[in-house]
Enzyme design. Structure first.
Site, mmCIF file in Angstrom:
data_model
loop_
_atom_site.group_PDB
_atom_site.id
_atom_site.type_symbol
_atom_site.label_atom_id
_atom_site.label_comp_id
_atom_site.label_asym_id
_atom_site.label_seq_id
_atom_site.Cartn_x
_atom_site.Cartn_y
_atom_site.Cartn_z
ATOM 1 C CD GLU A 149 -2.387 -0.371 8.695
ATOM 2 O OE1 GLU A 149 -3.617 -0.274 8.715
ATOM 3 O OE2 GLU A 149 -1.780 -1.351 8.215
ATOM 4 C CB THR A 159 4.480 -2.859 5.384
ATOM 5 O OG1 THR A 159 4.770 -1.900 6.376
ATOM 6 C CG2 THR A 159 4.528 -4.258 6.002
ATOM 7 C CG ASP A 186 -12.017 4.029 8.536
ATOM 8 O OD1 ASP A 186 -11.235 4.753 9.192
ATOM 9 O OD2 ASP A 186 -13.028 4.475 7.949
ATOM 10 C CG LEU A 217 -1.411 7.143 2.127
ATOM 11 C CD1 LEU A 217 -2.228 7.818 1.015
ATOM 12 C CD2 LEU A 217 -2.354 6.861 3.324
ATOM 13 C CB SER A 218 3.808 6.600 4.072
ATOM 14 O OG SER A 218 2.807 6.256 4.987
ATOM 15 N N GLY A 230 16.517 -9.531 34.246
ATOM 16 C CA GLY A 230 17.696 -9.465 33.363
ATOM 17 C C GLY A 230 17.520 -10.302 32.103
ATOM 18 C CG PHE A 252 -1.880 1.010 1.450
ATOM 19 C CD1 PHE A 252 -3.002 1.095 0.631
ATOM 20 C CD2 PHE A 252 -1.753 1.936 2.484
ATOM 21 C CE1 PHE A 252 -3.974 2.066 0.843
ATOM 22 C CE2 PHE A 252 -2.716 2.913 2.702
ATOM 23 C CZ PHE A 252 -3.823 2.983 1.873
#
Ligand code: CAA
Length: 380
Positions: free
Chosen positions: A363, A158, A240, A125-126, A340, A123
């Site tokens: 997202e 991604t 969404d 978009l960014s 630890g 996808f």
């Protein structure tokens, strides 16, 4: 609200749990260490219908509802957050917009392969300067002859290094703001498309991501998804659904941190007894468990609302906001329970801690979720 699951929902959850426990969990540490895109496991998801959960059967999917999707994605993410987000992107950000906005020709061309994992999607978009402000797109698409010519750079994409197609958002009319953005289905072997080197990340290292460069990448007129200028809304609607996916991933990570902490607390002894007998540890476990249940209820509510066909933007943002913050608190407390050993790569607690962080960022950051929730409240 009916919280009983149907037989179909239970079956999908159990199928996902079985795959997660037997095949994914044993590989999770290695996938993280090697920054490996787990192609064979992705094929297994595809074979079991987990990559096209909500894709109608006539397009090769499982034809199931969003509640089933949330249940399955929690199970997969409980085993490995990287496999979880690979599943989430394929279902929510690639298949869903093609189902809802594609032509029948686009659905027939892409969905059967995507649903079984023969085709991997991502996808786009960014961008370097369009993250939270998704409308600030610089990528441009210009109509030329019988096609569209795309130029621009996409960031943090991604699945891009493993992808066959990218849904690319681009400005088709810079004078129209959000109404001047369109989405194109761009095969990664299109001349002019170049995938950058995989990002070196804190967590979800198996969900390889990279920049995508578009230099005069030319696609046909039939690559436009939905109407020209409708791309921003298509992307927002996809997000969404994506936020339900990330909420499910976050619940899965939180559960992994919690269940590992419970097991360790029953084995590890201090002051002559298992640390699970100390009230300091019991309080942590009680809080983790309570918050996980609450996050899951918000997730189910958002998914159930999506299944009614009503707009669920606010519910998805609430579920994503709360579940991602729960995942981070649970992962932090789990490291503390391990002491630890929680700081060592030999135990899974530090991986959950690293994997959890991204759920508050991608997202839509937690800050963006709060904006989305507030703007929806103030409209009522
Ligand atoms: N559904 C339908 N329509 C929507 C919508 C939604 N959820 N959200 C907005 N819209 C519509 C609005 O109604 C408006 O339409 P009109 O002009 O007709 O009224 C139009 O879209 C513009 O909306 P806004 O004015 O609210 O737009 P904005 O520029 O102010 O931005 C924002 C709103 C919520 C901040 C948005 O930019 C946003 O969500 N930002 C975050 C981006 C994001 O989540 N990126 C994730 C990248 S993908 C990823 O992370 C994947 C991965 O790695 C795994």
């Amino acid at each position: 609200m009916d919280l009983d699951l149907t037989a179909e929902q239970t079956l999908l959850r159990d199928t996902a749990r079985d795959l997660a426990t037997k095949e994914i969990l044993p590989r999770a540490a290695e996938i993280d260490r090697a920054h490996e895109f787990p192609r064979a496991l992705v094929s297994r998801l595809g074979a079991l219908g987990l990559l096209g959960v909500m894709v109608p059967e006539k397009w090769g999917g499982a034809g199931m509802d969003a509640v089933s999707y949330a249940l399955a994605l929690e199970e997969i993410s409980r085993a490995c957050a990287s496999v979880g987000v690979i599943m989430s992107v394929q279902n929510s950000l690639v298949c869903a917009p093609i189902v809802t906005s594609g032509t029948d020709a686009q659905r027939a061309r892409w969905l059967p392969g995507l649903a079984v994992g023969e085709t991997i999607g991502c996808f786009g978009l960014s961008e370097p300067e369009a993250g939270s402000d998704a409308a600030a797109q610089r990528t441009a698409a210009v109509k030329s002859g019988a096609g569209w010519v795309l130029n621009g750079t996409k960031n943090f994409i991604t699945n891009a290094p493993a992808a066959d197609i990218i849904l690319v958002a681009a400005k088709t009319d810079p004078s129209q703001g959000t109404k001047g953005i369109s989405i194109f289905i761009v095969p990664t072997d299109t001349p002019g498309v170049k995938i950058g080197k995989p990002d070196d990340k804190l967590g979800i290292r198996g969900a390889v991501s990279a920049q995508v460069f578009l230099a005069d990448a030319t696609v046909g007129l039939d690559a436009l998804l939905g109407a020209e200028g409708e791309g921003f809304k298509i992307a927002m609607r996809a997000l969404d659904g994506g936020r339900i996916g990330i909420a499910a991933q976050a619940v899965g990570i939180a559960r992994a941190a919690f269940e590992d902490a419970v097991r360790y607390a029953q084995e590890r002894k201090t002051f002559g007894q298992p640390i699970a007998q100390h009230q300091a540890i019991q309080f942590k476990l009680a809080d983790m468990s309570t918050e996980i249940e609450a996050a899951r209820l918000l997730l189910w509510r958002a998914a159930a609302k999506k299944d009614t066909g009503a707009r669920y933007t606010r519910e998805a943002a609430m579920a994503k906001l709360f579940a991602s913050e729960v995942a981070n608190r649970a992962a932090k407390e789990a490291v503390q329970v391990f002491g630890g050993y929680g700081y060592l790569a030999d135990f899974p607690a530090e991986r959950h801690f690293r994997d959890a962080k991204i759920t508050e960022i991608y997202e839509g950051t937690s800050e963006i979720q709060r904006l989305v929730i507030a703007s929806s409240l103030l409209k009522d």
